[in-house]
Design an enzyme around this catalytic site. Structure first.
Site, PDB file in Angstrom:
ATOM      1  N   CYS A   6     -31.145  16.102  32.401  1.00 36.82           N
ATOM      2  CA  CYS A   6     -29.603  15.764  31.657  1.00 36.82           C
ATOM      3  C   CYS A   6     -28.633  17.015  31.455  1.00 36.82           C
ATOM      4  CB  CYS A   6     -30.032  15.474  30.287  1.00 36.82           C
ATOM      5  SG  CYS A   6     -28.730  14.204  29.662  1.00 36.82           S
ATOM      6  N   ASP A 134     -35.025  11.200  20.793  1.00 39.32           N
ATOM      7  CA  ASP A 134     -34.730  12.494  20.792  1.00 39.32           C
ATOM      8  C   ASP A 134     -34.961  13.177  19.294  1.00 39.32           C
ATOM      9  OD1 ASP A 134     -33.503  14.874  21.635  1.00 39.32           O
ATOM     10  OD2 ASP A 134     -31.737  14.056  21.759  1.00 39.32           O
TER      11      ASP A 134
HETATM   12  O1  LIG Z   1     -26.653  17.754  25.570  1.00 41.47           O
HETATM   13  C1  LIG Z   1     -25.798  17.741  24.947  1.00 41.47           C
HETATM   14  O2  LIG Z   1     -24.732  18.450  24.766  1.00 41.47           O
HETATM   15  C2  LIG Z   1     -25.455  16.331  24.331  1.00 41.47           C
HETATM   16  C3  LIG Z   1     -24.446  16.297  23.439  1.00 41.47           C
HETATM   17  C4  LIG Z   1     -24.008  15.032  22.605  1.00 41.47           C
HETATM   18  C5  LIG Z   1     -24.778  14.093  22.909  1.00 41.47           C
HETATM   19  C6  LIG Z   1     -26.090  14.046  23.678  1.00 41.47           C
HETATM   20  C7  LIG Z   1     -26.303  15.111  24.312  1.00 41.47           C
HETATM   21  N1  LIG Z   1     -27.395  15.605  25.335  1.00 41.47           N
HETATM   22  C8  LIG Z   1     -28.454  14.252  25.362  1.00 41.47           C
HETATM   23  C9  LIG Z   1     -29.468  14.192  26.106  1.00 41.47           C
HETATM   24  O3  LIG Z   1     -30.036  13.492  26.766  1.00 41.47           O
HETATM   25  C10 LIG Z   1     -30.506  15.648  26.188  1.00 41.47           C
HETATM   26  O4  LIG Z   1     -31.137  15.583  27.487  1.00 41.47           O
HETATM   27  C11 LIG Z   1     -31.471  15.408  24.904  1.00 41.47           C
HETATM   28  O5  LIG Z   1     -30.667  15.641  23.702  1.00 41.47           O
HETATM   29  C12 LIG Z   1     -32.554  16.676  24.939  1.00 41.47           C
HETATM   30  O6  LIG Z   1     -31.960  17.893  25.004  1.00 41.47           O
HETATM   31  P1  LIG Z   1     -32.936  18.967  24.937  1.00 41.47           P
HETATM   32  O7  LIG Z   1     -33.698  19.123  23.514  1.00 41.47           O
HETATM   33  O8  LIG Z   1     -32.151  20.150  25.116  1.00 41.47           O
HETATM   34  O9  LIG Z   1     -33.924  18.876  25.983  1.00 41.47           O
END
Ligand SMILES: O=C(O)c1ccccc1NCC(=O)[C@H](O)[C@H](O)COP(=O)(O)O
Length: 216
Positions: A6, A134
């Site tokens: 992502c 999440d």
């Molecule tokens: O990634 C962002 O900036 C974001 C902002 C607002 C809503 C969702 C967002 N990301 C969503 C995702 O799918 C991420 O992959 C998920 O939150 C996991 O993130 P991480 O902990 O950094 O792997």
């Protein structure tokens, strides 16, 4: 094991990650995010990729009109709802999306604080294709790099597929898969150099470890 990477913002990185074998690429359609990418920029990327990938737009409490317009403009085939969207909203969105494109995958992300937050997942089992769990953060909606309490998820079995997200990285993905057995994993900051700039060697490592662990 289904793997979603992502927070993609760069065309060359999207192509490399697709070639490495990811099942899905996520594009953040939330203007306040440091990983935000506009629909036309997403379209340049999606039009350069093979048709067998899930191309996921991530939205945060956006209107149905905005989501449908972005899906069309950006060439997406999946939608991830990362805000406080209700089961009724998901149901209505699904029928609106069906007028635009057949079989748009619908993913409901839940930012889980505690056991009660987890119970909410049961409400979405019949109205979406996938529930994504999440981590909760009071200030950030996603891409936080925070992990969930995996112990809490040991017995988690919704009526649809579910993917684990939140603070995954090449260092902990094997342990997470072994502990909670999700049908997919989603990662963003754990395979980045900086927000929106993916580290391809970390992506490769992450995928190799996740695939290996899930085949055990
Ligand atoms: O990634 C962002 O900036 C974001 C902002 C607002 C809503 C969702 C967002 N990301 C969503 C995702 O799918 C991420 O992959 C998920 O939150 C996991 O993130 P991480 O902990 O950094 O792997």
């Amino acid at each position: 094991m289904y793997i979603k990477i992502c927070g993609i913002t760069k065309l060359e990185q999207a192509q490399s990650i697709a070639q490495i074998g990811a099942n899905a690429l996520g594009f953040i359609c939330v203007s306040s995010s440091p990983r935000y990418i506009e629909a036309m920029a997403i379209a340049k990327i999606t039009s350069s990729l093979d048709a067998n990938l899930d191309l996921v737009g991530v939205f945060l409490d956006a209107s149905m009109a905005e989501i449908c317009q972005t899906v069309e403009q950006a060439g997406l085939n999946a939608v991830q709802l990362h805000g406080n969207e209700s089961p009724e909203f998901c149901q209505q969105l699904r029928s609106q999306l069906a007028h635009i494109k057949p079989q748009v995958k619908l993913i409901k992300a839940l930012r889980v604080k505690n056991q009660a937050g987890l119970a909410v997942a049961q409400l979405f089992g019949d109205v979406v294709d996938v529930v994504l769990l999440d981590a909760y953060d009071p200030h950030m909606a996603g891409g936080t790099g925070k992990t969930l309490d995996w112990q809490m998820l040991r017995e988690f079995q919704p009526s649809c597929d579910w993917w684990l997200a939140g603070g995954l990285s090449p260092d902990n993905v094997a342990e997470a898969i072994a502990m909670v057995c999700p049908s997919g994993v989603d990662v963003s900051s754990g395979v980045e150099r900086s927000a929106g700039d993916k580290d391809l060697s970390k992506v490769e490592q992450f995928m190799k470890i996740a695939l290996q662990e899930s085949s055990n």
